[in-house]
Each structure stands twice: as structure tokens, then as C-alpha cells.
Enzyme design. Structure first.
Site, PDB file in Angstrom:
ATOM      1  CE  LYS A  51     -18.716 -77.248   7.392  1.00 41.84           C
ATOM      2  NZ  LYS A  51     -17.431 -76.841   8.038  1.00 41.84           N
ATOM      3  CD  GLN A  95     -16.176 -74.468  10.889  1.00 40.83           C
ATOM      4  OE1 GLN A  95     -16.716 -75.590  10.425  1.00 40.83           O
ATOM      5  NE2 GLN A  95     -16.002 -73.616   9.785  1.00 40.83           N
ATOM      6  CG  ASP A 118     -12.032 -80.216   7.520  1.00 43.56           C
ATOM      7  OD1 ASP A 118     -12.838 -79.662   6.604  1.00 43.56           O
ATOM      8  OD2 ASP A 118     -12.131 -79.920   8.890  1.00 43.56           O
TER       9      ASP A 118
HETATM   10  N1  GUN Z   1     -13.216 -73.220   7.921  1.00 41.67           N
HETATM   11  C1  GUN Z   1     -13.574 -72.528   6.750  1.00 41.67           C
HETATM   12  N2  GUN Z   1     -13.604 -73.557   6.114  1.00 41.67           N
HETATM   13  C2  GUN Z   1     -13.447 -74.759   6.636  1.00 41.67           C
HETATM   14  C3  GUN Z   1     -13.668 -76.145   6.302  1.00 41.67           C
HETATM   15  O1  GUN Z   1     -13.503 -76.600   4.885  1.00 41.67           O
HETATM   16  N3  GUN Z   1     -13.164 -77.178   7.175  1.00 41.67           N
HETATM   17  C4  GUN Z   1     -12.860 -76.562   8.410  1.00 41.67           C
HETATM   18  N4  GUN Z   1     -12.605 -77.516   9.474  1.00 41.67           N
HETATM   19  N5  GUN Z   1     -13.228 -75.208   8.879  1.00 41.67           N
HETATM   20  C5  GUN Z   1     -13.293 -74.403   8.185  1.00 41.67           C
END
Ligand code: GUN
Length: 292
Positions: A51, A95, A118
Site C-alpha cells: 500500500k 490493518q 476502508d
Molecule cells: N485486511 C485484509 N483486507 C483488509 C482491508 O481491506 N483493510 C484492512 N484495514 N485490513 C485488511
């Protein structure tokens, strides 16, 4: 059979984002994303790394905040609070999953909903259900919808079966595909582990979406001839012949299922790259909603 190229579509989305970033920079505007990682989980570390790397490649401001696994709930809340008030940060992502002693629900609720790229905050979950265009929609569902749109796979009137009812994928994707408008208007069934005759339910699908996190779970008996299959799974399985001792496989048994499909996403290179692209797109939206 069409192989849906998520890498190519994600590049297209990211190129659009890069163009928007250039236009914004000319106006002195600089969208920023903060990514918070708690603990050492290798998969989470890899996701957070990509990311931040993508932000750097696009010239987008980002902050990576890595916290030790022993970080307390109180300390993590303080980090979120600081980011809520940071004027250089428009999107905040913590995350998932955090270490078990962290109350993730409370952390998500502490994020300013206007920075919740998110789309996990209850305000945004409700906004999606209410079809409020200003709400943030979770990135993986958005990525799945975008793939269908880019490949002109009609959702209107289509029977969609989603396997998996998570708050990250299954539930928001159901809301997105049943919403009114382009890329929506589908008849959606959400199936899960307690579903009676799961293969039979899945065989009803024009579009079958697997989001369960079980390697190779979807076999050919789940799939109607000519169906579109979207594989959201990203599973690490041991592979002694691989350089790092594992390889990534989806929730779909690709070799078995692909010959029956009109279109299918591979893993890797399908939904995965779309998630990051939609995160960047959501961060641009957050900046736009804050600054107009
Ligand atoms: N863990 C797996 N997919 C995601 C996501 O889209 N966002 C976040 N914050 N954690 C994740």
C-alpha cells in the site's frame, strides 16, 4: 473463457488516480494516507508494504505507522486520534486483523468516518446500505464491482451468489451489487458455512464470488456452465518447491473451474491488485469530501 486481468485494470485505475493527483497538486492539494500496522504478521506486513509503495509510486503522501505487537488498546486509540486531527492525512487504515488483545470494533469506531477509507465504520456501513454516494465502500468489494464493469459483465437482473458473509467482503459486496444503478441491480444471495446444499445454491449463480478464505474450496460442481467466477481468496499454502516455501492460491480450484466459466479471475493477479487501487481512489475521495 476470458481471464479477467486485475493487474491491468488496477493499473488503469491507478493511472486515473495519478492524473487526478497531478491536477490537485497544481492547486496545492496533496491527499495523504496513513496505514497503521500493529504486530508482526507477515501477510499484513506485506499488504501494508505494498500500500505504502503504491502511494510512493504515484507521488501520494503517505505515513506508515508500525507498532509493536504489545501496543495497548489505549496507545492505538491515541495514534488514531492523532491521525483524525492531522490535516495532512485524509485516509486512515488500520490493518486487519490486529493482535487478539486489541478490540478492533472499538478502533474502527474511533476513526473519523470522513477518513475511514476502508469503509468499516458504522456510519459508512449504514451509508452503503442507504445508497449514500458519499459513504466509503470497502476496497475489495469496490474492486470486484469495478472488474465486472470493466469487462462489461452485466449485473442488472443477474443472479449473484457470494460465498462468505464477512464485514470486509461478503456483506458490503452484497449491498453494492444489489444497490440501484450501474454495476448494481443484481439479485444477490449471500451463502456461508451453514448454508444447506451450498454447491446447489452456487450453481444458480450467473456470477459466483468466493470470499471464504479456504484454498481451492470452490470446485467444478459449484459452477454453472458459462458462469462468471470472481475469486477473492488470498491463501498461503506450503510449497517446498517455491522460493519462500509457500505459494498464494485462491478460494477456487482454478484448473477444475476455469473450463466451465465464461470469465474468471486468477489468483494472484485478479481481485488482489484491485484492492490497493480502490484504496487510493477512496483516499482521493476523502480529500475531495474534506476540501470540496
Ligand atoms: N485486511 C485484509 N483486507 C483488509 C482491508 O481491506 N483493510 C484492512 N484495514 N485490513 C485488511
Amino acid at each position: 473463457m476470458t481471464l479477467i486481468d486485475g493487474k491491468a485494470v488496477s493499473q488503469k485505475v491507478l493511472t486515473e488516480c495519478a492524473e487526478k493527483l497531478t491536477r490537485l497538486a497544481a492547486q496545492g492539494r496533496k491527499p495523504g494516507l496513513a496505514v497503521v500496522l500493529v504486530g508482526e504478521d507477515p501477510a499484513s506486513r506485506a499488504y501494508v508494504g505494498s500500500k505504502v509503495k503504491t502511494c510512493a509510486e504515484l507521488g501520494m503522501h503517505s505515513r506508515k505507522i508500525e507498532l509493536k505487537a504489545a501496543t495497548t488498546q489505549h496507545e492505538l486509540l491515541a495514534v488514531v486520534e492523532e491521525l483524525n486531527y492531522d490535516p495532512d492525512i485524509h485516509g486512515i487504515l488500520v490493518q486487519s486483523p490486529p493482535p487478539p488483545h486489541i478490540d478492533e470494533t472499538a478502533i474502527v469506531r474511533a476513526i473519523d468516518p470522513r477518513k475511514d477509507v476502508d469503509g468499516f465504520h458504522p456510519v459508512n456501513v449504514a451509508g452503503l446500505a442507504l445508497e449514500d454516494g458519499a459513504a466509503f465502500v470497502p476496497c475489495t468489494p469496490l474492486g470486484c464491482q469495478r472488474l465486472l464493469l470493466e469487462y462489461s459483465i452485466p449485473t442488472e437482473g443477474a443472479r449473484v451468489v457470494i460465498i462468505g458473509r464477512s464485514m470486509i467482503v461478503g456483506k458490503p459486496l452484497a449491498l453494492l451489487l444489489m444497490a440501484k444503478g450501474r454495476g448494481g441491480n443484481a439479485t444477490v444471495t449471500v451463502a456461508h458455512s451453514r448454508c444447506r446444499d451450498l454447491p446447489g445454491v452456487c450453481r444458480e449463480a450467473d456470477i459466483l464470488i468466493a470470499a471464504i478464505g479456504r484454498p481451492g474450496f470452490v470446485t467444478s460442481d459449484f459452477v454453472k456452465e458459462g458462469a462468471v467466477v470472481i475469486d477473492v481468496g488470498i491463501n498461503r499454502v506450503d510449497d517446498a518447491s517455491a522460493k519462500n516455501g509457500y505459494r498464494i492460491v485462491g478460494d477456487v480450484n482454478f484448473e477444475e473451474v476455469a473450463p466451465k466459466c465464461s470469465a474468471i479471475t486468477p489468483v494472484p493477479g485478479g481481485v488482489g491488485p484491485m484492492t490497493i487501487a480502490m484504496l487510493i481512489s477512496n483516499t482521493l475521495k476523502a480529500e475531495r469530501l474534506i476540501h470540496g
